[in-house]
Design a protein around this motif. Structure first.
Motif, PDB file in Angstrom:
ATOM      1  N   HIS A 232       0.737  -1.187  -0.138  1.00  0.00           N
ATOM      2  CA  HIS A 232      -0.174  -0.157   0.162  1.00  0.00           C
ATOM      3  C   HIS A 232       0.767   1.350  -0.072  1.00  0.00           C
ATOM      4  N   THR A 233       0.039   2.336  -0.285  1.00  0.00           N
ATOM      5  CA  THR A 233       0.824   3.593  -0.497  1.00  0.00           C
ATOM      6  C   THR A 233      -0.144   4.695   0.406  1.00  0.00           C
ATOM      7  N   SER A 234       0.102   5.938   0.423  1.00  0.00           N
ATOM      8  CA  SER A 234      -0.748   6.810   0.813  1.00  0.00           C
ATOM      9  C   SER A 234      -0.831   7.981  -0.202  1.00  0.00           C
ATOM     10  N   ILE A 235      -1.921   8.335  -0.753  1.00  0.00           N
ATOM     11  CA  ILE A 235      -2.228   9.566  -1.472  1.00  0.00           C
ATOM     12  C   ILE A 235      -3.303  10.380  -1.003  1.00  0.00           C
ATOM     13  N   GLY A 236      -2.899  11.717  -0.921  1.00  0.00           N
ATOM     14  CA  GLY A 236      -3.653  12.754  -0.259  1.00  0.00           C
ATOM     15  C   GLY A 236      -4.464  12.378   0.966  1.00  0.00           C
ATOM     16  N   GLY A 237      -3.286  11.648   1.786  1.00  0.00           N
ATOM     17  CA  GLY A 237      -3.765  11.175   3.299  1.00  0.00           C
ATOM     18  C   GLY A 237      -4.900   9.991   3.227  1.00  0.00           C
ATOM     19  N   GLN A 238      -5.169   9.335   2.146  1.00  0.00           N
ATOM     20  CA  GLN A 238      -5.976   8.245   2.035  1.00  0.00           C
ATOM     21  C   GLN A 238      -4.812   6.849   1.632  1.00  0.00           C
ATOM     22  N   ARG A 239      -5.126   5.795   2.508  1.00  0.00           N
ATOM     23  CA  ARG A 239      -4.308   4.577   2.221  1.00  0.00           C
ATOM     24  C   ARG A 239      -5.082   4.166   0.544  1.00  0.00           C
ATOM     25  N   LEU A 240      -3.981   3.642  -0.060  1.00  0.00           N
ATOM     26  CA  LEU A 240      -4.160   2.922  -1.379  1.00  0.00           C
ATOM     27  C   LEU A 240      -3.654   1.612  -1.463  1.00  0.00           C
ATOM     28  N   LYS A 241      -4.385   0.532  -1.549  1.00  0.00           N
ATOM     29  CA  LYS A 241      -3.692  -0.629  -1.751  1.00  0.00           C
ATOM     30  C   LYS A 241      -3.125  -0.862  -3.067  1.00  0.00           C
TER      31      LYS A 241
END
Length: 312
Positions: A232-241
């Protein structure tokens, strides 16, 4: 021989089936208790428990091999204990209860990657060759003498799930060969040679992709943590799997910078790019990375700085 089998997850099932089909008497299975799964948290038997029931085996369900579990296993009168990814330690007096003790199928070339997550750690480390070993269980972690091993060239792009599936099948055949040799009195085990490396259980944090690292390092971590615990990573404060990723095209992107290229999303790293093909935003199902991108309200997208730093 009379054999008792201990295992829990799906990679243990080929070994259970192989032993059931062998010339030996499989007298029982030991597995962890039913666990709540899914959003509705439905109590579900382990994969080993389900197959043991199908095979008509007496099953001992225990999360710890304590005195009660030891007594239940003793009642089965096993000559040999076989353990494959059970998820708990075998201690005395259980360790010495069967005449031939216990043997363990472990998914690494020992002494490399002793511990609960050998395949995951091997891929994260960039190992291109791994394997499976059958060894005599001793009180120290994965330290017993080795009866045999199979080597495995990691296919390009293979995830931990893919490798475990292959090793589960290859290891099951090796395991039966070792059991046959023990029964015949011809088995020979050799001490482990080399410097051990450790493979402790992974946490969700271990799946965080560090795009300030090299593209190879990002992809090694992606493959090593897929499907569990999940990259996962984080984009704009949102976790993205990140569910599917590959080496990306030759684009001039800064580390952590994202752009749309054709039908895929490309992320910059320290020395190249990584292509995201399938992702899962928080609260949603899996989707094509391009569809996720089109749902954003801005084209100015970067991996959050605080999550693209500090990875080991």
């Amino acid at each position: 021989m009379r054999i008792v089998f201990a295992g829990t997850p799906a990679p243990a099932v080929p070994s259970l089936r192989a032993l059931a089909a062998s010339s030996h008497e499989l007298v029982g299975a030991v597995t962890r208790r039913d666990a709540p799964l899914g959003r509705k948290r439905v109590l579900t038997p382990s994969p080993v428990a389900a197959v043991a029931e199908e095979l008509g085996l007496q099953t001992v369900k225990a999360d710890r091999l304590d005195a009660d579990a030891t007594a239940a296993i003793d009642a089965l009168r096993p000559d040999l204990g076989v353990i494959v990814a059970y998820g708990g330690l075998v201690r005395e007096p259980l360790l010495s209860l069967p005449q031939h003790g216990w043997i363990n199928l472990h998914f690494s070339l020992l002494p490399a990657w002793r511990g609960a997550a050998p395949v995951q750690h091997a891929l994260i480390a960039g190992d291109r060759v791994t394997g499976a070993s059958v060894f005599q269980l001793v009180p120290a972690l994965d330290a017993g003498d080795v009866f045999g091993e199979v080597r495995y060239d990691v296919p390009r792009g293979a995830t931990a799930g893919d490798v475990l599936t292959d090793l589960a099948d290859a290891g099951a055949a090796l395991l039966v060969d070792v059991v046959d040799a023990i029964a015949a009195g011809s088995a020979v085990a050799a001490p482990q040679a080399g410097e051990p490396t450790l493979a402790p259980k992974l946490s969700i944090a271990d799946g965080l992709l560090d795009f300030t690292a090299s593209a190879d390092a990002v992809l090694d971590r992606f493959r090593g943590t897929t499907p569990e615990p999940g990259a996962h990573t984080s984009i704009g404060g949102q976790r993205l799997k990140v569910l599917a990723a590959h080496r990306g095209p030759d684009l001039a992107l800064a580390a952590g910078e994202l752009t749309l290229s054709g039908r895929d999303v490309v992320v910059g790293t320290a020395d190249g790019t990584v292509l995201l093909t399938t992702v899962q935003p928080a609260g949603k199902g899996p989707m094509a990375a391009a569809d996720w991108w089109r749902g954003l309200r801005t084209d100015d997208v970067r991996v959050d700085a605080m999550t693209s730093q500090g990875m080991a």
